[in-house]
Design a protein around this motif. Structure first.
Motif: not given
Length: 636
Positions: A349, A357, A365, A367, A371-373, A418
């Motif tokens: 991710a 990131c 960050k 994905t 879904e972004v976390y 996020y």
């Protein structure tokens, strides 16, 4: 004093509702279909009046919602925030059934998807309990201020027929922000109201002191029972506090008196009953003591495994698979409501935890499944933070989604939601073309105060964050503030520590001098954040001088006129171009100075702070000024 009439009981039988439409088929055909998914709003919020503070008309109901604490938890607001607009004399008082209330809402325009577009609602987080369904909670807990169909739309990942206890769901309470025409007419509040049987436009207008035509213009011309409509008003009407029935049941007549033998039997029965209750209490107490001892043993095992692993890692050897499985089992047992991510899942991710990131510090960050976390990388010191995060669930706290344990690298990863718009620090102190206006800054302050009030008042033992600062306050897509980073948080208060941690410029004097941990140290740090919001200056300058010391000295002495002049000198330059009232600015400054009192016992509680800031919000904005319609103003 205006009295809002009571509506029908909330638990209207379903068959009665069906009979109404069975015997009035023509009426049902004439009216349009009820709005079940929500109300459209402009997806581009800039200049549209979104987001805004508004109110919902709500009535207390038995058995679960007869006090402001339970209602406040339901709507993610504090007791004083409901008591003040609802004319309730004491935030701690018991409410009569059907007591009318005005509950404040933070209304925003939320884009759902291409099918439903953007819907206007207050984004409320609700933790699913045993027996809950979307229909039951929306119809009875929220009293039809939302619908189960809308709940399903905004929670596409949850299965309505198989809800997991402990999972958080969004309940979209319907609301609207006033448009330019309504603001021009002085109608700066749209009250969310659920239509009751026998209501009509005239009766609703009379109830709230509105105009029938204003209600028609703000809604559809025809609406049905239990639809949520929006009532435009210039100010909230005064509600009447209903009397709580505390009278004792009537005494028995002489004919119903018991004989002496009956009384003796009653006494014996009562004694036997009390004896059984006593035995049960002893048994429960014994089980509780056993459980606590078992938990401490389990915690000792976790800590012991952690220390062993650290030693193993220091010598370059990997922990055994057996130790890894044991540690994983212990942590999973404590965090069974969170998702357990795989290390490779997180690595993919974040592109191998690539620097591109990296958000800040050790937070990346990533994905996963679209879904972004926000993924926080830690060593084996995450257990205390995890333990605290299990206890908290509030819309103004960043939500923990799951965790991951990497035994090979001696790392633990916490996976959070996020938060799109970054930190408050970046909005106040970094070079941006746009800045937050005063209205939005005040909303941010109230959000943070609500989050702190929750961890201070609604957790047992109380949680102290210990690191409140503008960089630990994040703003989501709707510019709603959320408190982040519980890495230094402490469960319990009035402890003494020799290990002083925190951020220079925010640390309370008593903690720095004596190591005293209490909720009042969070209050102090919050006072510094308020100064940042007012002045736009950082908590500590280039020479190492704390902002709070210079501001406190500047406002210690002088008349109100002199203090107003100094306030203009201290004010963030981007705020000088606005038309926000000096009364509101002075009120928030006074709250900040109270929070910064050197004597912690003389600082207000966060309950008092929330109440004071809510009053500051009502102290006036010039709504005719276009700059107040947008949460942002030009920085130049």
């Amino acid at each position: 004093m205006m009295r809002i009439r009571n509506s029908i009981p909330p638990h209207l039988p379903l068959f009665f509702f069906l009979l109404l439409h069975l015997f009035h088929p023509s009426q049902a055909q004439d009216q349009i279909q009820p709005n079940t998914t929500g109300y459209q709003c402009p997806a581009n919020q800039t200049g549209s009046g979104y987001p805004c503070r508004t109110y919902a008309f709500y009535q207390a109901s038995a058995p679960n919602f007869l006090d402001l604490a339970s209602i406040g938890d339901l709507f993610s607001v504090s007791r004083p925030m409901i008591a003040q607009p609802s004319n309730i004399s004491s935030p701690n008082s018991t409410l009569a059934p059907n007591q009318p209330l005005f509950v404040p809402l933070f209304c925003s325009c939320n884009f759902i998807n291409s099918t439903f577009g953007a819907i206007s609602y207050a984004n409320l987080s609700y933790t699913i309990k045993k027996g809950d369904t979307f229909y039951q909670v929306s119809s009875f807990s929220y009293r039809n201020l939302t619908t189960y169909q809308s709940v399903e739309v905004v929670n596409p990942t949850l299965i309505p027929t198989n809800l997991t206890i402990g999972v958080s769901a969004v309940f979209p309470v319907f609301c609207k922000c006033p448009n330019t025409t309504q603001l021009r007419n002085g109608e700066n509040i749209l009250i969310s109201y659920v239509v009751q049987p026998n209501d009509n436009v005239s009766s609703i207008a009379t109830m709230f002191g509105s105009k029938p035509q204003s209600i028609i213009d703000a809604n559809r011309k025809n609406f049905r029972e239990f639809d949520t409509i929006f009532v435009p008003v210039s100010r909230l009407p005064v509600l009447t506090q209903l009397p709580v029935n505390t009278s004792a049941p009537p005494a028995s007549s002489p004919a119903a008196s018991v004989t002496s033998r009956d009384r003796t039997g009653t006494v014996r029965g009562l004694a036997i009953g009390l004896g059984i209750v006593g035995l049960l209490l002893i048994l429960v107490l014994g089980l509780w003591v056993y459980r606590e001892a078992l938990f401490k043993d389990k915690l000792a095992v976790v800590v012991g495994d952690e220390e062993k692993h650290k030693q193993s890692f220091a010598t370059g050897t990997k922990g055994s698979k057996e130790a890894e499985a044991k540690l994983m089992a212990n942590v999973s047992d404590c965090l069974d409501k969170y998702r357990v991510f795989g290390y490779e899942e997180l690595r993919e991710a974040t592109n191998g935890f690539d620097q591109r990131c990296l958000i800040l510090g050790s937070v990346y960050k990533g994905t996963i499944d679209g879904e972004v976390y926000a993924i926080k990388k830690m060593k084996w010191n995450a257990y205390e933070e995890l333990k605290i995060l299990q206890k908290v669930n509030h819309g103004n706290l960043v939500k923990l989604e799951g965790f991951c344990i990497d035994d090979d690298e001696a790392n633990c990863y916490l996976v959070y939601e996020y938060v799109e718009n970054g930190s408050l620090y970046s909005w106040l102190h970094e070079d941006r073309t746009e800045r937050l206006n005063w209205k939005m800054r005040l909303h941010v302050a109230i959000d943070v105060a609500n989050g702190l009030q929750y961890i201070h008042e609604h957790t047992r033992p109380r949680v102290v964050h210990k690191d409140i600062k503008s960089s630990n306050i994040l703003l989501d897509a709707n510019m709603r503030a959320k408190i982040a980073n519980f890495g230094l948080a402490k469960s319990g208060m009035n402890a003494i520590t020799m290990h002083i941690v925190g951020t220079q410029g925010y640390i309370a004097p008593e903690y720095l001098a004596d190591g005293v941990v209490s909720t009042k140290m969070d209050v102090f740090s919050f006072g510094v954040v308020l100064l940042e919001l007012i002045t736009g200056k950082e908590a500590i300058d280039d020479r190492g001088n704390p902002l709070w010391t210079t501001v406190v000295r500047a406002f210690e002495l002088g008349s109100d006129q002199e203090k107003n002049k100094r306030l203009r000198e201290w004010l963030d330059s981007s705020l000088l171009r606005e038309t926000c009232s000096m009364e509101s600015l002075r009120s928030v400054l006074n709250v900040a100075l109270a929070c910064l009192h050197k004597d912690p016992t003389k600082r207000p509680s966060m309950v008092d702070v929330v109440y004071a800031l809510s009053k500051s919000e009502d102290s006036g904005f010039d709504t005719s000024d276009d700059t107040m319609d947008s949460p942002l103003v030009s920085a130049r």
